[in-house]
Design a protein around this motif. Structure first.
Motif, PDB file in Angstrom:
ATOM      1  N   GLU A 197       0.830  -1.205   0.000  1.00  0.00           N
ATOM      2  CA  GLU A 197       0.000   0.000   0.000  1.00  0.00           C
ATOM      3  C   GLU A 197       0.868   1.259   0.000  1.00  0.00           C
ATOM      4  N   LYS A 198       1.946   1.236   0.782  1.00  0.00           N
ATOM      5  CA  LYS A 198       2.849   2.387   0.853  1.00  0.00           C
ATOM      6  C   LYS A 198       3.526   2.638  -0.492  1.00  0.00           C
ATOM      7  N   VAL A 199       4.039   1.566  -1.105  1.00  0.00           N
ATOM      8  CA  VAL A 199       4.743   1.708  -2.374  1.00  0.00           C
ATOM      9  C   VAL A 199       3.785   2.137  -3.476  1.00  0.00           C
ATOM     10  N   THR A 200       2.592   1.558  -3.486  1.00  0.00           N
ATOM     11  CA  THR A 200       1.591   1.935  -4.491  1.00  0.00           C
ATOM     12  C   THR A 200       1.257   3.420  -4.401  1.00  0.00           C
ATOM     13  N   LEU A 201       1.068   3.899  -3.177  1.00  0.00           N
ATOM     14  CA  LEU A 201       0.784   5.320  -2.976  1.00  0.00           C
ATOM     15  C   LEU A 201       1.927   6.183  -3.487  1.00  0.00           C
ATOM     16  N   ALA A 202       3.152   5.748  -3.229  1.00  0.00           N
ATOM     17  CA  ALA A 202       4.321   6.508  -3.679  1.00  0.00           C
ATOM     18  C   ALA A 202       4.413   6.529  -5.204  1.00  0.00           C
ATOM     19  N   LEU A 203       4.085   5.410  -5.833  1.00  0.00           N
ATOM     20  CA  LEU A 203       4.127   5.355  -7.299  1.00  0.00           C
ATOM     21  C   LEU A 203       3.068   6.257  -7.924  1.00  0.00           C
ATOM     22  N   LEU A 204       1.969   6.432  -7.233  1.00  0.00           N
ATOM     23  CA  LEU A 204       0.906   7.289  -7.739  1.00  0.00           C
ATOM     24  C   LEU A 204       1.247   8.775  -7.614  1.00  0.00           C
ATOM     25  N   SER A 205       2.001   9.111  -6.558  1.00  0.00           N
ATOM     26  CA  SER A 205       2.216  10.529  -6.254  1.00  0.00           C
ATOM     27  C   SER A 205       3.647  11.003  -6.425  1.00  0.00           C
ATOM     28  N   GLY A 206       4.602  10.085  -6.689  1.00  0.00           N
ATOM     29  CA  GLY A 206       6.011  10.464  -6.743  1.00  0.00           C
ATOM     30  C   GLY A 206       6.445  10.986  -8.104  1.00  0.00           C
ATOM     31  N   ASP A 207       7.688  11.418  -8.158  1.00  0.00           N
ATOM     32  CA  ASP A 207       8.303  11.901  -9.394  1.00  0.00           C
ATOM     33  C   ASP A 207       8.722  10.699 -10.232  1.00  0.00           C
ATOM     34  N   LEU A 208       8.104  10.553 -11.403  1.00  0.00           N
ATOM     35  CA  LEU A 208       8.345   9.385 -12.238  1.00  0.00           C
ATOM     36  C   LEU A 208       9.475   9.598 -13.240  1.00  0.00           C
ATOM     37  N   ALA A 209      10.133  10.728 -13.162  1.00  0.00           N
ATOM     38  CA  ALA A 209      11.189  11.030 -14.136  1.00  0.00           C
ATOM     39  C   ALA A 209      12.487  10.297 -13.822  1.00  0.00           C
ATOM     40  N   ASP A 210      12.707   9.982 -12.556  1.00  0.00           N
ATOM     41  CA  ASP A 210      13.964   9.347 -12.128  1.00  0.00           C
ATOM     42  C   ASP A 210      13.612   8.192 -11.197  1.00  0.00           C
ATOM     43  N   PHE A 211      13.684   6.951 -11.707  1.00  0.00           N
ATOM     44  CA  PHE A 211      13.264   5.783 -10.935  1.00  0.00           C
ATOM     45  C   PHE A 211      14.144   5.555  -9.704  1.00  0.00           C
ATOM     46  N   GLU A 212      15.440   5.786  -9.841  1.00  0.00           N
ATOM     47  CA  GLU A 212      16.342   5.589  -8.702  1.00  0.00           C
ATOM     48  C   GLU A 212      16.044   6.593  -7.592  1.00  0.00           C
ATOM     49  N   ALA A 213      15.806   7.848  -7.981  1.00  0.00           N
ATOM     50  CA  ALA A 213      15.470   8.874  -6.996  1.00  0.00           C
ATOM     51  C   ALA A 213      14.138   8.561  -6.324  1.00  0.00           C
ATOM     52  N   LEU A 214      13.195   8.036  -7.097  1.00  0.00           N
ATOM     53  CA  LEU A 214      11.888   7.672  -6.540  1.00  0.00           C
ATOM     54  C   LEU A 214      12.038   6.535  -5.529  1.00  0.00           C
ATOM     55  N   ALA A 215      12.882   5.552  -5.852  1.00  0.00           N
ATOM     56  CA  ALA A 215      13.105   4.431  -4.934  1.00  0.00           C
ATOM     57  C   ALA A 215      13.723   4.923  -3.629  1.00  0.00           C
ATOM     58  N   ASN A 216      14.704   5.812  -3.736  1.00  0.00           N
ATOM     59  CA  ASN A 216      15.333   6.374  -2.533  1.00  0.00           C
ATOM     60  C   ASN A 216      14.339   7.203  -1.723  1.00  0.00           C
ATOM     61  N   PHE A 217      13.450   7.907  -2.422  1.00  0.00           N
ATOM     62  CA  PHE A 217      12.425   8.706  -1.754  1.00  0.00           C
ATOM     63  C   PHE A 217      11.487   7.804  -0.954  1.00  0.00           C
ATOM     64  N   ILE A 218      11.099   6.682  -1.558  1.00  0.00           N
ATOM     65  CA  ILE A 218      10.195   5.754  -0.865  1.00  0.00           C
ATOM     66  C   ILE A 218      10.844   5.219   0.413  1.00  0.00           C
ATOM     67  N   LYS A 219      12.116   4.864   0.316  1.00  0.00           N
ATOM     68  CA  LYS A 219      12.828   4.341   1.496  1.00  0.00           C
ATOM     69  C   LYS A 219      12.984   5.415   2.566  1.00  0.00           C
ATOM     70  N   ALA A 220      13.225   6.646   2.149  1.00  0.00           N
ATOM     71  CA  ALA A 220      13.475   7.723   3.112  1.00  0.00           C
ATOM     72  C   ALA A 220      12.197   8.263   3.742  1.00  0.00           C
ATOM     73  N   GLU A 221      11.097   8.274   2.978  1.00  0.00           N
ATOM     74  CA  GLU A 221       9.877   8.923   3.462  1.00  0.00           C
ATOM     75  C   GLU A 221       8.768   7.960   3.864  1.00  0.00           C
ATOM     76  N   TYR A 222       8.691   6.803   3.216  1.00  0.00           N
ATOM     77  CA  TYR A 222       7.593   5.872   3.464  1.00  0.00           C
ATOM     78  C   TYR A 222       8.010   4.659   4.301  1.00  0.00           C
ATOM     79  N   LEU A 223       9.175   4.118   4.005  1.00  0.00           N
ATOM     80  CA  LEU A 223       9.605   2.861   4.640  1.00  0.00           C
ATOM     81  C   LEU A 223      10.905   3.083   5.418  1.00  0.00           C
ATOM     82  N   ASN A 224      10.945   4.143   6.188  1.00  0.00           N
ATOM     83  CA  ASN A 224      12.158   4.518   6.920  1.00  0.00           C
ATOM     84  C   ASN A 224      12.222   3.832   8.290  1.00  0.00           C
ATOM     85  N   GLU A 225      13.211   4.219   9.081  1.00  0.00           N
ATOM     86  CA  GLU A 225      13.390   3.601  10.402  1.00  0.00           C
ATOM     87  C   GLU A 225      12.165   3.807  11.296  1.00  0.00           C
TER      88      GLU A 225
END
Length: 222
Positions: free
Chosen positions: A173-201
């Motif tokens: 659910e978290k990743v799906t939400l991020a894919l819907l609302s994140g920046d799709l221009a840079d996949f690596e940056a989007l992956a790092n964003f998900i880890k830092a903002e959605y699936l962090n410590e």
């Protein structure tokens, strides 16, 4: 006025008597501990006054505790003993924990011991790492691969059994939400964003008192 003065004097004398009695009991406990080879601070001696009778066997166990680990607080040993814990068994368990080299606080060991947790199972859980893999999370023409290796914090591992299936659903659910609302221009940056903002410590701590060992997200188109 005279009556009020006498009341105040009587109250003061009574308070002084209580204080002296308390200090006396601390001094007695301190001397008794010292006679068994246990050097304690005034705060630790105060904890020892909780006993109706300060037994030599308990003090000898405290001496062994200090030899094993000088950082162990006498107050924690007293609290364990007052809760009908076996001090000698607790000492053996603490030595097991130290020999295993696992991350567990003494305060948590006291709680585990009072709950009659099996030490072998507990140490095994403390060393256990879990892996969670979601091969494909599809959304908006993108596919995300997710992998995480984690363990449960030592102070919680004896109480928590991870529900990996429930975790997968939450993470999807978290990743799906991020894919819907994140920046799709840079996949690596989007992956790092998900880890830092959605699936962090903070997320893993709230989910299961988890500690991330390794976490990977790969996003591809199609």
């Amino acid at each position: 006025m005279d009556i009020l003065f006498l009341v105040l004097v009587a109250a003061g004398l009574f308070g002084l008597a209580l204080l002296l009695a308390h200090l006396w009991s601390i001094g007695v406990a301190w001397r008794k501990a010292k006679s068994r080879g246990l050097s304690v601070s005034l705060l630790e001696a105060r904890a020892l006054t909780k006993f109706f009778e300060l037994e030599d066997e308990f003090l000898d166990s405290c001496v062994e505790f200090k030899k094993t680990d000088p950082t162990v607080a006498i107050q924690d040993i007293v609290h364990h003993h007052m809760a009908d814990g076996d001090t000698r068994a607790l000492l053996d368990h603490w030595r097991q924990v130290q020999a295993a080299g696992v991350d567990l606080s003494f305060k948590s060991l006291v709680l585990y011991d009072l709950a009659d947790k099996d030490m072998n199972d507990l140490i095994q859980n403390l060393n256990r790492a879990y892996e969670l893999i979601i091969p494909e999370i599809e959304e908006s023409g993108l596919t995300a691969y997710y992998y995480c290796k984690f363990k449960i914090a030592g102070d919680s591992s004896g109480w928590i059994t991870p529900d990996l299936n429930a975790f997968k659903k939450t993470i999807e659910e978290k990743v799906t939400l991020a894919l819907l609302s994140g920046d799709l221009a840079d996949f690596e940056a989007l992956a790092n964003f998900i880890k830092a903002e959605y699936l962090n410590e903070k997320f893993w701590k709230g989910l299961c008192h988890g500690q991330i060992i390794d976490q990977q997200i790969r996003i591809t188109k199609g």
